[in-house]
Design a protein around this motif. Structure first.
Motif, PDB file in Angstrom:
ATOM      1  N   SER A 117       0.812  -1.227   0.000  1.00  0.00           N
ATOM      2  CA  SER A 117       0.000   0.000   0.000  1.00  0.00           C
ATOM      3  C   SER A 117       0.843   1.273   0.000  1.00  0.00           C
ATOM      4  O   SER A 117       0.286   2.378  -0.025  1.00  0.00           O
ATOM      5  N   TRP A 118       2.186   1.140   0.013  1.00  0.00           N
ATOM      6  CA  TRP A 118       3.033   2.346   0.039  1.00  0.00           C
ATOM      7  C   TRP A 118       2.806   3.195  -1.214  1.00  0.00           C
ATOM      8  O   TRP A 118       2.741   2.681  -2.331  1.00  0.00           O
ATOM      9  N   ASP A 119       2.678   4.489  -1.023  1.00  0.00           N
ATOM     10  CA  ASP A 119       2.444   5.410  -2.132  1.00  0.00           C
ATOM     11  C   ASP A 119       3.113   6.737  -1.761  1.00  0.00           C
ATOM     12  O   ASP A 119       2.783   7.313  -0.717  1.00  0.00           O
ATOM     13  N   GLU A 120       4.059   7.191  -2.584  1.00  0.00           N
ATOM     14  CA  GLU A 120       4.826   8.409  -2.238  1.00  0.00           C
ATOM     15  C   GLU A 120       3.914   9.617  -2.043  1.00  0.00           C
ATOM     16  O   GLU A 120       4.157  10.469  -1.196  1.00  0.00           O
ATOM     17  N   GLU A 121       2.850   9.673  -2.857  1.00  0.00           N
ATOM     18  CA  GLU A 121       1.973  10.839  -2.749  1.00  0.00           C
ATOM     19  C   GLU A 121       1.091  10.748  -1.492  1.00  0.00           C
ATOM     20  O   GLU A 121       0.853  11.741  -0.815  1.00  0.00           O
ATOM     21  N   SER A 122       0.597   9.552  -1.214  1.00  0.00           N
ATOM     22  CA  SER A 122      -0.309   9.367  -0.069  1.00  0.00           C
ATOM     23  C   SER A 122       0.166   8.197   0.788  1.00  0.00           C
ATOM     24  O   SER A 122      -0.397   7.100   0.735  1.00  0.00           O
ATOM     25  N   PRO A 123       1.201   8.402   1.595  1.00  0.00           N
ATOM     26  CA  PRO A 123       1.743   7.288   2.396  1.00  0.00           C
ATOM     27  C   PRO A 123       0.896   6.943   3.622  1.00  0.00           C
ATOM     28  O   PRO A 123       1.182   5.971   4.313  1.00  0.00           O
ATOM     29  N   GLN A 124      -0.142   7.729   3.868  1.00  0.00           N
ATOM     30  CA  GLN A 124      -0.901   7.582   5.125  1.00  0.00           C
ATOM     31  C   GLN A 124      -1.528   6.202   5.265  1.00  0.00           C
ATOM     32  O   GLN A 124      -1.602   5.644   6.363  1.00  0.00           O
ATOM     33  N   ARG A 125      -1.992   5.615   4.151  1.00  0.00           N
ATOM     34  CA  ARG A 125      -2.649   4.304   4.238  1.00  0.00           C
ATOM     35  C   ARG A 125      -1.662   3.239   4.727  1.00  0.00           C
ATOM     36  O   ARG A 125      -1.977   2.435   5.603  1.00  0.00           O
ATOM     37  N   ALA A 126      -0.443   3.274   4.195  1.00  0.00           N
ATOM     38  CA  ALA A 126       0.568   2.293   4.621  1.00  0.00           C
ATOM     39  C   ALA A 126       0.920   2.488   6.093  1.00  0.00           C
ATOM     40  O   ALA A 126       1.031   1.517   6.857  1.00  0.00           O
ATOM     41  N   PHE A 127       1.075   3.736   6.508  1.00  0.00           N
ATOM     42  CA  PHE A 127       1.391   3.991   7.924  1.00  0.00           C
ATOM     43  C   PHE A 127       0.255   3.509   8.825  1.00  0.00           C
ATOM     44  O   PHE A 127       0.489   2.961   9.904  1.00  0.00           O
ATOM     45  N   SER A 128      -0.981   3.731   8.373  1.00  0.00           N
ATOM     46  CA  SER A 128      -2.129   3.335   9.189  1.00  0.00           C
ATOM     47  C   SER A 128      -2.178   1.807   9.339  1.00  0.00           C
ATOM     48  O   SER A 128      -2.501   1.283  10.408  1.00  0.00           O
ATOM     49  N   GLU A 129      -1.820   1.116   8.258  1.00  0.00           N
ATOM     50  CA  GLU A 129      -1.763  -0.359   8.317  1.00  0.00           C
ATOM     51  C   GLU A 129      -0.742  -0.807   9.365  1.00  0.00           C
ATOM     52  O   GLU A 129      -1.001  -1.702  10.168  1.00  0.00           O
ATOM     53  N   LEU A 130       0.425  -0.140   9.361  1.00  0.00           N
ATOM     54  CA  LEU A 130       1.476  -0.511  10.332  1.00  0.00           C
ATOM     55  C   LEU A 130       1.043  -0.270  11.770  1.00  0.00           C
ATOM     56  O   LEU A 130       1.430  -1.010  12.673  1.00  0.00           O
ATOM     57  N   ALA A 131       0.238   0.793  11.974  1.00  0.00           N
ATOM     58  CA  ALA A 131      -0.172   1.151  13.342  1.00  0.00           C
ATOM     59  C   ALA A 131      -0.926   0.012  14.011  1.00  0.00           C
ATOM     60  O   ALA A 131      -0.963  -0.086  15.227  1.00  0.00           O
TER      61      ALA A 131
END
Ligand code: HEM
Length: 408
Positions: A19-33
């Motif tokens: 889910s990593w995306d340079e423009e919108s990394p928030q989804r990947a970070f939220s998954e990690l949380a």
């Protein structure tokens, strides 16, 4: 900011996710949380991403800011206060915190507005601008020069230095370290000679003047201590604001309805800035070291372990924020950790908030209506700090808005 010749191993565990995306990394970070993934696959570094776990971990006295051997970013001695722990760290925070209180930074407000307005003057007639180059890059450096009371012509010393340490050149980590050390030496030399000049001609109405006169536990600071503090301030206080301002403006350029709300009601601006900071997390992570075997929330960390602490994940942790991927200016409890948590929480929080709020207020007063230039895209970088490296906009200026907050 340039990206030339930069070697980039993945900066954070989030980059390993699909889910990593340079423009919108928030989804990947939220998954990690959510805590399913706890180690980097490349080097095994332990990662903390849930907000509750991070806060708990940072409270533990065995958690240290450095490994005690290597210091950050070209420094020859521990950065003050970032590379210190325990009583020594507390000593310097007691001395420095009052100098950065809301009351003590408030005098910069009119200066921030004047500087912002002067930069806007340079491009307003064109109806278009590349905001990183025209505003986000130069503004925090100019404020920094004002804050320390340094000559304007010395600005390139700081710009070259912070660029070299934030994005060092070199094909290997050793080469990058060497590159940073060379840049660091130039800055040490500059600060030593500037302090000698200031001691010969003391004044107290700027930060260096404050460092020369402030006392804690009955003593003043030595030159070496002041140099080590200033060295860190260059690293911590310029690029972070540049990056944050670029994230804020990029988000607002793409969300005209929310932007219209702050243009119509400036009292919303403070909350809007905090909420966009939460979502964008321009400083995404820090590292910590564990000095003895500890267990936090049932998770064991052996002595000597390095831990990647992800502020960016904590800020979109669904266990802490309702609907974390929505930017909501009316969010009732925004306890984000974009300025860190624990003993090393950001010393410059009040100044950073002031810079962002005043710069955005002045920008929207003169340029209320803008958008990303048609046919262009925002270029994002997420290495070191998250920033809109290129932020091209077009706009219709408010030609009737007086210059400089109406004061000129
Ligand atoms: C929006 C802009 C800023 C953001 C997002 C930010 C964020 C942070 C974060 C996340 C940390 C923790 C670093 C770590 O644990 O490794 C930190 C520490 C620090 N920041 Fe900021 N910062 C900002 C602006 C500033 C400014 C303007 C200054 C000063 C002029 C400043 C001075 C410091 C210092 C000295 C520390 C170290 C504190 C300690 O170790 O006790 N920061 N900041």
């Amino acid at each position: 900011m340039s990206t030339d010749n930069v070697v980039r191993p993945p900066f954070t565990l989030a980059e390993f996710l699909d889910s990593w995306d340079e423009e919108s990394p928030q989804r990947a970070f939220s998954e990690l949380a959510r805590g399913d993934l706890r180690r980097r696959p490349d080097d095994g570094t332990e990662v903390l991403a849930s907000r509750a776990e991070i806060v708990e971990f940072l409270r533990h006295p065995a958690v240290r800011a450095t490994d005690g051997v290597h210091y950050n970013m070209g420094a020859q001695r521990p950065l003050i206060p970032l590379d210190l722990d325990g009583d020594r760290h507390r000593f310097y925070r007691r001395l420095l915190d009052p100098l950065f209180s809301p009351r003590n930074v408030a005098y910069l407000e009119s200066r921030i507005r004047t500087r912002t307005s002067a930069l806007i003057d340079e491009f307003i007639e064109a109806g278009e601008a590349e905001l990183m180059e025209a505003l986000c890059g130069p503004l925090p450096s100019l404020i920094f020069i004002d804050l320390l009371g340094l000559p304007l012509e010395d600005l390139p010393v700081f710009l070259d230095f912070k660029e070299a340490v934030v994005r060092p050149h070199g094909a290997t980590l050793a080469e990058q370290r060497e590159y940073m050390n060379r840049a660091g030496q130039v800055t040490y030399d500059y600060l030593v000679s500037e302090l000698a000049r200031r001691r010969a001609k003391p004044s107290t109405d700027d930060l260096i003047g404050g460092f020369l006169t402030t006392t804690v536990d009955g003593r003043t600071l030595t030159d070496e201590e002041i140099v080590d503090i200033c060295y860190l301030l260059v690293i911590a206080g310029i690029d972070t604001v540049t990056s944050s301002l670029s994230c804020q403006l990029a988000w607002l350029a793409k969300h005209p309805a929310e932007r219209a709300r702050i243009v119509a009601d400036e009292s919303l601006l403070g909350r809007a800035v905090e909420e966009i900071q939460r979502f964008e997390s321009p400083v995404p992570l820090a590292h910590r070291w564990v000095a003895e075997d500890i267990t936090i929330n049932g998770r064991a960390f052996a002595a000597g372990t390095t831990v990647e602490v992800l502020w960016a994940a904590a800020n979109v942790d669904p266990a802490n924020f309702d609907d974390p991927l929505t930017v909501d200016f009316d969010r009732p409890h925004n306890n984000h950790v974009g300025f860190a948590a624990g003993p090393h929480r950001c010393l410059g929080t009040n100044l950073a908030r002031l810079e962002l709020r005043v710069a955005l207020s002045e920008f929207h007063r003169r340029i209320p209506d803008y958008r990303i230039a048609p046919g262009n895209t925002v270029v994002w970088i997420n290495y070191g700090v998250r920033a809109a490296l290129s932020l091209p906009i077009v706009f219709t200026p408010d030609r009737f808005a007086p210059r400089n907050g109406g004061s000129q």
